[in-house]
Design a protein around this motif. Structure first.
Motif, mmCIF file in Angstrom:
data_model
loop_
_atom_site.group_PDB
_atom_site.id
_atom_site.type_symbol
_atom_site.label_atom_id
_atom_site.label_comp_id
_atom_site.label_asym_id
_atom_site.label_seq_id
_atom_site.Cartn_x
_atom_site.Cartn_y
_atom_site.Cartn_z
ATOM 1 N N ILE A 293 0.812 -1.213 0.000
ATOM 2 C CA ILE A 293 0.000 0.000 0.000
ATOM 3 C C ILE A 293 0.848 1.267 0.000
ATOM 4 O O ILE A 293 0.542 2.215 -0.739
ATOM 5 N N PRO A 294 1.941 1.364 0.791
ATOM 6 C CA PRO A 294 2.781 2.567 0.680
ATOM 7 C C PRO A 294 3.344 2.783 -0.719
ATOM 8 O O PRO A 294 3.435 3.928 -1.185
ATOM 9 N N LEU A 311 -0.979 8.334 6.736
ATOM 10 C CA LEU A 311 -2.099 7.469 6.346
ATOM 11 C C LEU A 311 -1.941 6.064 6.928
ATOM 12 O O LEU A 311 -2.913 5.454 7.381
ATOM 13 N N MET A 312 -0.707 5.566 6.922
ATOM 14 C CA MET A 312 -0.467 4.215 7.435
ATOM 15 C C MET A 312 -0.709 4.118 8.940
ATOM 16 O O MET A 312 -0.908 3.025 9.481
ATOM 17 N N LEU A 313 -0.691 5.260 9.630
ATOM 18 C CA LEU A 313 -0.952 5.238 11.066
ATOM 19 C C LEU A 313 -2.363 4.753 11.374
ATOM 20 O O LEU A 313 -2.613 4.233 12.469
ATOM 21 N N SER A 314 -3.296 4.911 10.420
ATOM 22 C CA SER A 314 -4.660 4.432 10.664
ATOM 23 C C SER A 314 -4.675 2.928 10.869
ATOM 24 O O SER A 314 -5.487 2.402 11.644
ATOM 25 N N LEU A 345 -12.824 -9.680 7.751
ATOM 26 C CA LEU A 345 -12.362 -8.307 7.547
ATOM 27 C C LEU A 345 -11.237 -8.246 6.511
ATOM 28 O O LEU A 345 -11.192 -7.337 5.669
ATOM 29 N N MET A 346 -10.314 -9.211 6.558
ATOM 30 C CA MET A 346 -9.241 -9.239 5.575
ATOM 31 C C MET A 346 -9.787 -9.468 4.165
ATOM 32 O O MET A 346 -9.298 -8.879 3.194
ATOM 33 N N ALA A 368 -9.837 0.741 4.165
ATOM 34 C CA ALA A 368 -9.179 -0.555 3.982
ATOM 35 C C ALA A 368 -8.113 -0.772 5.055
ATOM 36 O O ALA A 368 -8.013 -1.859 5.641
ATOM 37 N N LEU A 369 -7.315 0.262 5.330
ATOM 38 C CA LEU A 369 -6.281 0.147 6.361
ATOM 39 C C LEU A 369 -6.902 -0.101 7.733
ATOM 40 O O LEU A 369 -6.353 -0.851 8.548
ATOM 41 N N ALA A 370 -8.056 0.521 7.999
ATOM 42 C CA ALA A 370 -8.745 0.288 9.272
ATOM 43 C C ALA A 370 -9.186 -1.166 9.398
ATOM 44 O O ALA A 370 -9.044 -1.794 10.462
ATOM 45 N N ALA A 371 -9.724 -1.720 8.291
ATOM 46 C CA ALA A 371 -10.147 -3.127 8.310
ATOM 47 C C ALA A 371 -8.964 -4.047 8.585
ATOM 48 O O ALA A 371 -9.062 -4.977 9.400
ATOM 49 N N PHE A 372 -7.846 -3.774 7.927
ATOM 50 C CA PHE A 372 -6.662 -4.609 8.143
ATOM 51 C C PHE A 372 -6.076 -4.397 9.534
ATOM 52 O O PHE A 372 -5.531 -5.321 10.130
#
Length: 461
Positions: A293-294, A311-314, A345-346, A368-372
């Motif tokens: 994702i990054p 963003l990745m902090l989420s 969720l994944m 999506a990041l929140a779900a992961f």
């Protein structure tokens, strides 16, 4: 849960966060290290791979050592090793020395993880899932914010700062652990006056050598294919040599009287093997997204490194929030429901990724990041709870070491998957293909967890 147990969890957690922190933090230092040592990306990237390889090998070794020589002793020794490596690495005269010290750092931090998990299993008798959720907060938080911390440190100081930052964590963990971790009960097999040959037999030195000699060439062969982008006869020979040696290792472990990975014992507890296989698959999926994702944000969306980190902090925040909730849920209902929800969720997150395009709103990335992140919190606590539930006390160190090795192998396989899908250059089309593959993997986890029975609770004799 009493105050002493809370301090015990904090003491262990401060030591266990070192491995995920250093495995993720160094990623942002690659360009600076390339400039510092005048090397290309392929060479410098081995500072990441060697860390995972060393962890994959050392985790079961130190797990065996902790069962024999005491979990507290191994945990404290690991902190000393990590402190020495972190203090020495910035003084490296060349990149070769930095790689060596990076390997030493990996071994030291792996000692804290394998021994730390065993300490939690032995000394915290009630609400173990809640205790695991606290430790997971340390580990997941360190992994999630590692790139952000690394970026800040390198921006304001330089690459040596990512090693020096470990020192206060090591010092705090050592001081707390010295007071809070109970002294080990001496194993009846470990007695004073034993001969050197008996010591080698006790720790299964031939098995350790075969395991190392097999795993290293296998992983080096696979990672070399990923780094170079093509398959050559030399890489195939190296990989096959590793497989042959690992076959010899399995044969040796079955026959020897004191194996460092007790395959015959593990065969009696198939739930342990199941947990490790599933944990490896989960981490393959998680790290493929954690690394992929990054690259999508920076390469496809042209978002800066700083804002990518934000963003990745989420992902990290959601993982931190989910972990304590998962602990309470698993204490009441067992790990299976949490693992099933995590797999769902994944799957939903992976399907959502496939729908992205070059102009998708950033809120969809955050969702999506929140779900992961939530999935990661549920998985880390649920998998460790399942491991503890199915592992007898006498092999908990080895079981914990294998569990950590499964995490590292999943991370390595994720890097290989990204390399195979993307080829020599990251592309949006390749990212969508990666999303489709990960959707299939996540859906298989849903299917497995629906059919899977709760692990049988191991009863202490």
């Amino acid at each position: 849960m009493n105050a002493r147990n809370w301090w015990l969890m904090i003491s262990v957690g401060l030591g266990m966060l070192l491995n995920p922190l250093n495995s993720s933090m160094v990623a942002v230092a690659i360009p600076r290290l390339q400039h510092e040592f005048q090397l290309d990306f392929t060479v410098v990237s081995w500072i990441i791979f060697t860390f995972y390889i060393a962890s994959a090998i050392s985790n079961p070794v130190v797990g065996k050592a902790s069962d024999l020589f005491g979990r507290r002793n191994i945990f404290l020794a690991g902190l000393i090793v990590a402190f020495t490596a972190s203090l020495s690495a910035p003084l490296s005269p060349n990149f070769g020395w930095l790689l060596v010290l990076r390997i030493v750092q990996s071994i030291g931090t792996s000692m804290t993880i394998s021994a730390g998990m065993a300490i939690m299993r032995i000394h915290i008798k009630e609400k173990q899932a809640t205790a695991l959720s606290v430790v997971t907060i340390f580990q997941s938080g360190a992994a999630a914010i590692g790139p952000f911390i690394g970026g800040v440190l390198i921006h304001w100081w330089d690459w040596p700062a990512i090693f020096f930052v470990n020192i206060p964590f090591v010092a705090a963990s050592f001081l707390f652990s010295w007071r809070m971790i109970p002294k080990d009960e001496t194993s009846p097999t470990v007695v004073s006056g034993i001969s050197f040959r008996k010591w080698l037999d006790l720790i299964d030195a031939p098995g350790i050598l075969l395991f190392t000699a097999g795993l290293v060439p296998l992983l080096v062969g696979l990672l070399s294919v990923k780094s170079s982008g093509h398959v050559s006869l030399a890489y195939v020979v190296v990989g096959l040599t590793g497989l042959v040696l690992l076959g010899a290792f399995v044969r040796h472990e079955i026959k020897t009287s004191s194996p460092f990975i007790p395959l015959r014992t593990l065969a009696k507890y198939p739930a342990i093997t199941w947990v490790n296989v599933q944990f490896m698959v989960v981490n393959l999926l998680f790290y493929a997204l954690f690394f992929g994702i990054p690259s999508y944000l920076q390469t496809v969306r042209h978002i800066s490194e700083f804002h990518t980190g934000v963003l990745m902090l989420s992902l990290g925040v959601c993982s931190l929030v989910a972990s304590p909730l998962a602990g309470r849920w698993i204490d009441k209902s067992g790990p299976r429901p949490a693992l099933l929800v995590s797999a769902i969720l994944m799957t939903l997150g992976s399907v959502w990724i496939v729908t992205w395009n070059q102009t998708s709103p950033l809120i969809s990335v955050c969702l999506a990041l929140a779900a992961f992140g939530i999935s990661n919190g549920l998985n880390n606590v649920g998998m460790q709870a399942a491991l503890f539930k199915s592992s007898p006390k006498e092999i908990i160190g080895v079981a914990s070491g294998l569990f950590s090795t499964s995490r590292n192998l999943g991370a390595i396989l994720s890097s290989l998957l990204i390399g195979i899908v993307m080829g020599g250059e990251f592309s949006f089309g390749g990212f969508q293909v990666l999303g489709i593959i990960l959707t299939a993997v996540a859906f298989s986890l849903v299917f497995m967890n629906r059919r899977r029975q709760e692990p049988r609770q191991w009863q202490e004799p």
